[in-house]
Design a protein around this motif. Structure first.
Motif, PDB file in Angstrom:
ATOM      1  N   TRP A 199       0.841  -1.203   0.000  1.00  0.00           N
ATOM      2  CA  TRP A 199       0.000   0.000   0.000  1.00  0.00           C
ATOM      3  C   TRP A 199       0.877   1.254   0.000  1.00  0.00           C
ATOM      4  O   TRP A 199       1.916   1.298   0.690  1.00  0.00           O
ATOM      5  N   ASP A 200       0.431   2.261  -0.719  1.00  0.00           N
ATOM      6  CA  ASP A 200       1.141   3.547  -0.763  1.00  0.00           C
ATOM      7  C   ASP A 200       0.603   4.423   0.365  1.00  0.00           C
ATOM      8  O   ASP A 200      -0.461   5.027   0.241  1.00  0.00           O
ATOM      9  N   VAL A 201       1.323   4.449   1.468  1.00  0.00           N
ATOM     10  CA  VAL A 201       0.892   5.225   2.627  1.00  0.00           C
ATOM     11  C   VAL A 201       2.035   6.124   3.075  1.00  0.00           C
ATOM     12  O   VAL A 201       3.192   5.938   2.700  1.00  0.00           O
ATOM     13  N   ASP A 202       1.701   7.092   3.900  1.00  0.00           N
ATOM     14  CA  ASP A 202       2.681   8.007   4.479  1.00  0.00           C
ATOM     15  C   ASP A 202       3.751   7.227   5.238  1.00  0.00           C
ATOM     16  O   ASP A 202       3.453   6.266   5.965  1.00  0.00           O
ATOM     17  N   ASP A 203       5.005   7.636   5.081  1.00  0.00           N
ATOM     18  CA  ASP A 203       6.107   6.933   5.734  1.00  0.00           C
ATOM     19  C   ASP A 203       5.972   6.916   7.253  1.00  0.00           C
ATOM     20  O   ASP A 203       6.312   5.919   7.912  1.00  0.00           O
ATOM     21  N   GLU A 204       5.498   8.015   7.815  1.00  0.00           N
ATOM     22  CA  GLU A 204       5.354   8.081   9.269  1.00  0.00           C
ATOM     23  C   GLU A 204       4.257   7.138   9.748  1.00  0.00           C
ATOM     24  O   GLU A 204       4.395   6.500  10.798  1.00  0.00           O
ATOM     25  N   LEU A 205       3.161   7.056   9.010  1.00  0.00           N
ATOM     26  CA  LEU A 205       2.106   6.113   9.375  1.00  0.00           C
ATOM     27  C   LEU A 205       2.645   4.684   9.321  1.00  0.00           C
ATOM     28  O   LEU A 205       2.393   3.874  10.222  1.00  0.00           O
ATOM     29  N   ARG A 206       3.400   4.360   8.284  1.00  0.00           N
ATOM     30  CA  ARG A 206       3.974   3.018   8.164  1.00  0.00           C
ATOM     31  C   ARG A 206       4.939   2.726   9.316  1.00  0.00           C
ATOM     32  O   ARG A 206       4.963   1.623   9.850  1.00  0.00           O
ATOM     33  N   ARG A 207       5.738   3.722   9.712  1.00  0.00           N
ATOM     34  CA  ARG A 207       6.681   3.538  10.819  1.00  0.00           C
ATOM     35  C   ARG A 207       5.951   3.186  12.106  1.00  0.00           C
ATOM     36  O   ARG A 207       6.322   2.235  12.807  1.00  0.00           O
ATOM     37  N   ARG A 208       4.910   3.964  12.415  1.00  0.00           N
ATOM     38  CA  ARG A 208       4.173   3.710  13.651  1.00  0.00           C
ATOM     39  C   ARG A 208       3.416   2.378  13.573  1.00  0.00           C
ATOM     40  O   ARG A 208       3.345   1.633  14.561  1.00  0.00           O
ATOM     41  N   ALA A 209       2.852   2.075  12.416  1.00  0.00           N
ATOM     42  CA  ALA A 209       2.133   0.812  12.261  1.00  0.00           C
ATOM     43  C   ALA A 209       3.059  -0.378  12.523  1.00  0.00           C
ATOM     44  O   ALA A 209       2.637  -1.390  13.105  1.00  0.00           O
ATOM     45  N   ARG A 210       4.301  -0.267  12.113  1.00  0.00           N
ATOM     46  CA  ARG A 210       5.252  -1.354  12.355  1.00  0.00           C
ATOM     47  C   ARG A 210       5.542  -1.514  13.846  1.00  0.00           C
ATOM     48  O   ARG A 210       5.664  -2.634  14.353  1.00  0.00           O
ATOM     49  N   ILE A 211       5.645  -0.411  14.562  1.00  0.00           N
ATOM     50  CA  ILE A 211       5.849  -0.517  16.012  1.00  0.00           C
ATOM     51  C   ILE A 211       4.678  -1.250  16.659  1.00  0.00           C
ATOM     52  O   ILE A 211       4.857  -2.177  17.462  1.00  0.00           O
ATOM     53  N   TYR A 212       3.443  -0.850  16.310  1.00  0.00           N
ATOM     54  CA  TYR A 212       2.264  -1.511  16.882  1.00  0.00           C
ATOM     55  C   TYR A 212       2.243  -2.992  16.521  1.00  0.00           C
ATOM     56  O   TYR A 212       1.894  -3.843  17.365  1.00  0.00           O
ATOM     57  N   HIS A 213       2.589  -3.304  15.278  1.00  0.00           N
ATOM     58  CA  HIS A 213       2.588  -4.704  14.842  1.00  0.00           C
ATOM     59  C   HIS A 213       3.593  -5.514  15.652  1.00  0.00           C
ATOM     60  O   HIS A 213       3.288  -6.640  16.096  1.00  0.00           O
ATOM     61  N   ARG A 214       4.763  -4.973  15.870  1.00  0.00           N
ATOM     62  CA  ARG A 214       5.796  -5.695  16.610  1.00  0.00           C
ATOM     63  C   ARG A 214       5.406  -5.876  18.078  1.00  0.00           C
ATOM     64  O   ARG A 214       5.805  -6.863  18.715  1.00  0.00           O
ATOM     65  N   LEU A 215       4.619  -4.963  18.613  1.00  0.00           N
ATOM     66  CA  LEU A 215       4.208  -5.057  20.013  1.00  0.00           C
ATOM     67  C   LEU A 215       2.981  -5.943  20.218  1.00  0.00           C
ATOM     68  O   LEU A 215       2.693  -6.339  21.352  1.00  0.00           O
ATOM     69  N   GLY A 216       2.276  -6.261  19.135  1.00  0.00           N
ATOM     70  CA  GLY A 216       1.036  -7.018  19.277  1.00  0.00           C
ATOM     71  C   GLY A 216       1.151  -8.284  20.113  1.00  0.00           C
ATOM     72  O   GLY A 216       0.347  -8.500  21.040  1.00  0.00           O
ATOM     73  N   PRO A 217       2.123  -9.176  19.845  1.00  0.00           N
ATOM     74  CA  PRO A 217       2.201 -10.432  20.609  1.00  0.00           C
ATOM     75  C   PRO A 217       2.496 -10.246  22.086  1.00  0.00           C
ATOM     76  O   PRO A 217       2.214 -11.154  22.884  1.00  0.00           O
ATOM     77  N   TRP A 218       3.064  -9.109  22.462  1.00  0.00           N
ATOM     78  CA  TRP A 218       3.324  -8.876  23.886  1.00  0.00           C
ATOM     79  C   TRP A 218       2.019  -8.868  24.685  1.00  0.00           C
ATOM     80  O   TRP A 218       1.997  -9.303  25.841  1.00  0.00           O
TER      81      TRP A 218
END
Length: 244
Positions: A199-218
């Motif tokens: 998906w073509d999304v804002d770089d900052e949105l993608r950065r934050r989304a990756r942090i949330y994704h990595r924290l999900g299993p915690w």
């Protein structure tokens, strides 16, 4: 012939019963889940008119004992279907007018994630190996960088089981108990790191989304510890390790 009663006991906050393959009965497990249910009952009627997909329409709301009843939204969990439809849903959700949403939680976003991180440091980090703890600690520190967004109404739990597809199109979105006013990037966490990575999304949105994704299993590890479910702890830790 549809079964008279199908029980889904996998939810963290709710037990779900499906009657005659037509009606859903949703029962909170604990007091704070009942509060979430009351929030949904107030939010969903106005939200239903604004979204291009179905959401639960509560036809019975009970406060004592707490439960709701609504017609089953039919569909299968999303895999990678209908990227345009999913995108249109997210756009409509995140542009929903948030002024006057009295029942939907809002607060200091970073502070809330600091509290999550503090709990993970206390309960989850010690379960990792030494090298993993170093990487895990660095990830937890990244909650300080969850800033720079315009607050929006967010679903906050958009995994495949809550995005229902019929005939190749996104048809319904269920389980709004965690809805809040916050960072819309949270709703992209799985989508950008799973089916729609291009998906073509804002770089900052993608950065934050990756942090949330990595924290999900915690969260799964914490939940498994709190509810004494070793299988949840084990699968959660596998997820934590795979995203470090």
């Amino acid at each position: 012939m549809e079964a008279l009663l199908v029980e889904n006991d996998n939810g963290w906050d709710f037990k779900v019963l499906v009657l005659y393959g037509e009606w859903v009965v949703r029962l909170p497990r604990v007091a704070w889940s009942a509060e979430k249910l009351a929030m949904e009952a107030e939010l969903l009627p106005s939200l239903a008119a604004a979204l291009p997909v179905e959401v639960p329409r509560f036809e019975q709301v009970s406060t004592e004992p707490p439960f709701v009843v609504y017609r089953l939204i039919r569909g299968e969990p999303l895999e990678n279907e209908d990227p345009d439809g999913v995108g249109a849903f997210l756009e409509a959700l995140h542009s929903f007018e948030i002024e006057g949403l009295r029942s939907v939680p809002r607060g200091d976003w970073v502070e809330a994630w600091r509290r999550n991180a503090d709990g993970f440091r206390r309960d989850v980090l010690p379960l990792l190996d030494r090298a993993e703890r170093s990487r895990g600690g660095a990830l937890l520190q990244e909650v300080e960088m969850l800033t720079g967004f315009e607050p929006a109404l967010t679903h906050c739990d958009l995994g495949p089981e809550h995005l229902l597809v019929r005939h190749g199109r996104l048809a319904g979105v269920i389980d709004w108990a965690d809805a809040t006013i916050g960072d819309p990037a949270l709703d992209y966490a799985w989508l950008l790191n799973g089916p729609f990575a291009d998906w073509d999304v804002d770089d900052e949105l993608r950065r934050r989304a990756r942090i949330y994704h990595r924290l999900g299993p915690w969260f799964e590890v914490e939940y498994g510890l709190r509810t004494e479910q070793p299988d949840r702890v084990r699968t959660g830790l596998a997820g934590v390790r795979s995203r470090l």
